[in-house]
Design a protein around this motif. Structure first.
Motif, mmCIF file in Angstrom:
data_model
loop_
_atom_site.group_PDB
_atom_site.id
_atom_site.type_symbol
_atom_site.label_atom_id
_atom_site.label_comp_id
_atom_site.label_asym_id
_atom_site.label_seq_id
_atom_site.Cartn_x
_atom_site.Cartn_y
_atom_site.Cartn_z
ATOM 1 N N ALA A 194 34.077 69.388 24.492
ATOM 2 C CA ALA A 194 33.936 68.404 25.658
ATOM 3 C C ALA A 194 32.923 67.223 25.526
ATOM 4 C CB ALA A 194 33.193 69.220 27.055
ATOM 5 N N PHE A 195 31.934 67.534 24.721
ATOM 6 C CA PHE A 195 30.865 66.552 24.168
ATOM 7 C C PHE A 195 31.638 65.475 23.466
ATOM 8 C CE2 PHE A 195 27.636 69.585 25.644
ATOM 9 C CZ PHE A 195 26.671 68.625 26.313
ATOM 10 N N MET A 196 32.367 65.911 22.455
ATOM 11 C CA MET A 196 33.108 65.123 21.464
ATOM 12 C C MET A 196 34.398 64.252 21.923
ATOM 13 S SD MET A 196 31.299 65.750 18.561
ATOM 14 C CE MET A 196 32.748 65.332 17.263
ATOM 15 N N GLU A 197 34.545 64.497 23.147
ATOM 16 C CA GLU A 197 35.711 63.669 23.722
ATOM 17 C C GLU A 197 35.382 62.068 23.740
ATOM 18 O OE1 GLU A 197 36.841 65.210 27.547
ATOM 19 O OE2 GLU A 197 37.490 67.213 26.673
ATOM 20 N N ARG B 107 29.887 63.329 32.431
ATOM 21 C CA ARG B 107 28.677 64.041 32.517
ATOM 22 C C ARG B 107 28.893 65.638 32.007
ATOM 23 N NH1 ARG B 107 24.960 63.780 37.964
ATOM 24 N NH2 ARG B 107 23.191 64.850 37.098
ATOM 25 N N ILE B 108 28.022 66.133 31.354
ATOM 26 C CA ILE B 108 28.114 67.503 30.978
ATOM 27 C C ILE B 108 26.579 67.858 30.948
ATOM 28 C CG2 ILE B 108 28.554 69.148 29.123
ATOM 29 C CD1 ILE B 108 30.391 67.124 27.988
ATOM 30 N N GLN C 292 18.644 63.919 35.922
ATOM 31 C CA GLN C 292 18.357 62.265 35.741
ATOM 32 C C GLN C 292 19.343 61.532 34.997
ATOM 33 O OE1 GLN C 292 16.280 61.752 38.403
ATOM 34 N NE2 GLN C 292 14.865 60.541 37.583
ATOM 35 N N GLU C 293 19.965 62.346 33.885
ATOM 36 C CA GLU C 293 20.690 61.917 32.787
ATOM 37 C C GLU C 293 19.954 60.777 32.199
ATOM 38 O OE1 GLU C 293 25.111 61.677 33.721
ATOM 39 O OE2 GLU C 293 24.338 61.396 35.687
ATOM 40 N N ILE D 250 16.978 66.824 20.318
ATOM 41 C CA ILE D 250 16.650 65.024 20.177
ATOM 42 C C ILE D 250 18.157 64.459 19.552
ATOM 43 C CG2 ILE D 250 15.733 63.606 19.020
ATOM 44 C CD1 ILE D 250 13.044 65.268 18.733
ATOM 45 N N GLN D 251 19.002 65.030 18.867
ATOM 46 C CA GLN D 251 20.116 64.449 18.129
ATOM 47 C C GLN D 251 21.203 64.517 19.364
ATOM 48 O OE1 GLN D 251 20.655 66.589 14.756
ATOM 49 N NE2 GLN D 251 20.127 64.698 13.392
ATOM 50 N N LEU D 252 21.209 65.559 19.962
ATOM 51 C CA LEU D 252 22.137 65.651 21.375
ATOM 52 C C LEU D 252 21.762 64.805 22.207
ATOM 53 C CD1 LEU D 252 24.589 67.278 22.492
ATOM 54 C CD2 LEU D 252 22.846 68.818 23.542
ATOM 55 N N ALA D 253 20.695 64.613 22.587
ATOM 56 C CA ALA D 253 20.107 63.430 23.732
ATOM 57 C C ALA D 253 20.695 62.217 23.166
ATOM 58 C CB ALA D 253 18.810 63.598 24.168
ATOM 59 N N VAL D 254 20.309 61.760 21.918
ATOM 60 C CA VAL D 254 20.860 60.554 21.315
ATOM 61 C C VAL D 254 22.042 60.321 21.382
ATOM 62 C CG1 VAL D 254 20.658 59.062 19.060
ATOM 63 C CG2 VAL D 254 18.664 60.402 19.909
#
Length: 157
Positions: free
Chosen positions: A93-96, A101-102, A14-15, A42-46
């Protein structure tokens, strides 16, 4: 469905990162307040929520906190069905700066559980600004009741 299964479905399919936060915060509040693996997720989702909204500064402040906890609690996260070792390899990749979407790397059991869930078409604008657009009447009512119980209620609307 178990909260971790729901979390991974919301994250990967769902993202809906705001919902991811809500799901795990509820689990955390229900007695798992010392579980930093939940805090990491939780922090990753935030961070994802901020990143997609264009709040790159907020995302880049939150990602390192999440990944530090993921690294410290990799074994616990892996036991939940999320491959923490592979997730850590995705950190750059997350920090780009540009959001893309990852997916969370999940084990076969979680992958299969996600496939059994029904996909709800979600409005992209709502997903991006969910914190502002959602119905918060239940939260407002709970706050008002708490204030009233503490004797701080002064006929607020």
């Amino acid at each position: 469905m178990h909260p971790i299964e729901q979390f991974t479905f919301e994250f990967n399919i769902q993202e809906d990162y705001f919902e991811c936060h809500e799901i795990l915060e509820e689990l955390w509040q229900a007695g798992n307040r010392t579980d930093e693996s939940l805090v990491a997720l939780i922090q990753l989702a935030v961070a994802r929520y901020h990143h997609r909204r264009g709040n790159v500064t907020g995302a880049m402040r939150t990602y390192p906190k999440a990944f530090q906890k993921i690294e410290r609690h990799a074994a616990s996260i892996t036991q939940l069905g999320i491959d923490a070792t592979q997730l850590l390899t995705l950190k750059s990749a997350f920090m780009e700066p540009e959001y893309r979407r990852i997916h969370l790397p999940v084990d076969e059991r979680l992958e299969q559980r996600m496939k059994t869930q029904s996909l709800e078409p979600l409005d992209r604008t709502f997903l991006i600004d969910k914190h502002r657009l959602r119905n918060r009447q239940d939260v407002i009512d709970a706050r008002q009741a708490a204030l009233k119980n503490r004797g701080k209620w002064k006929n607020r609307p």
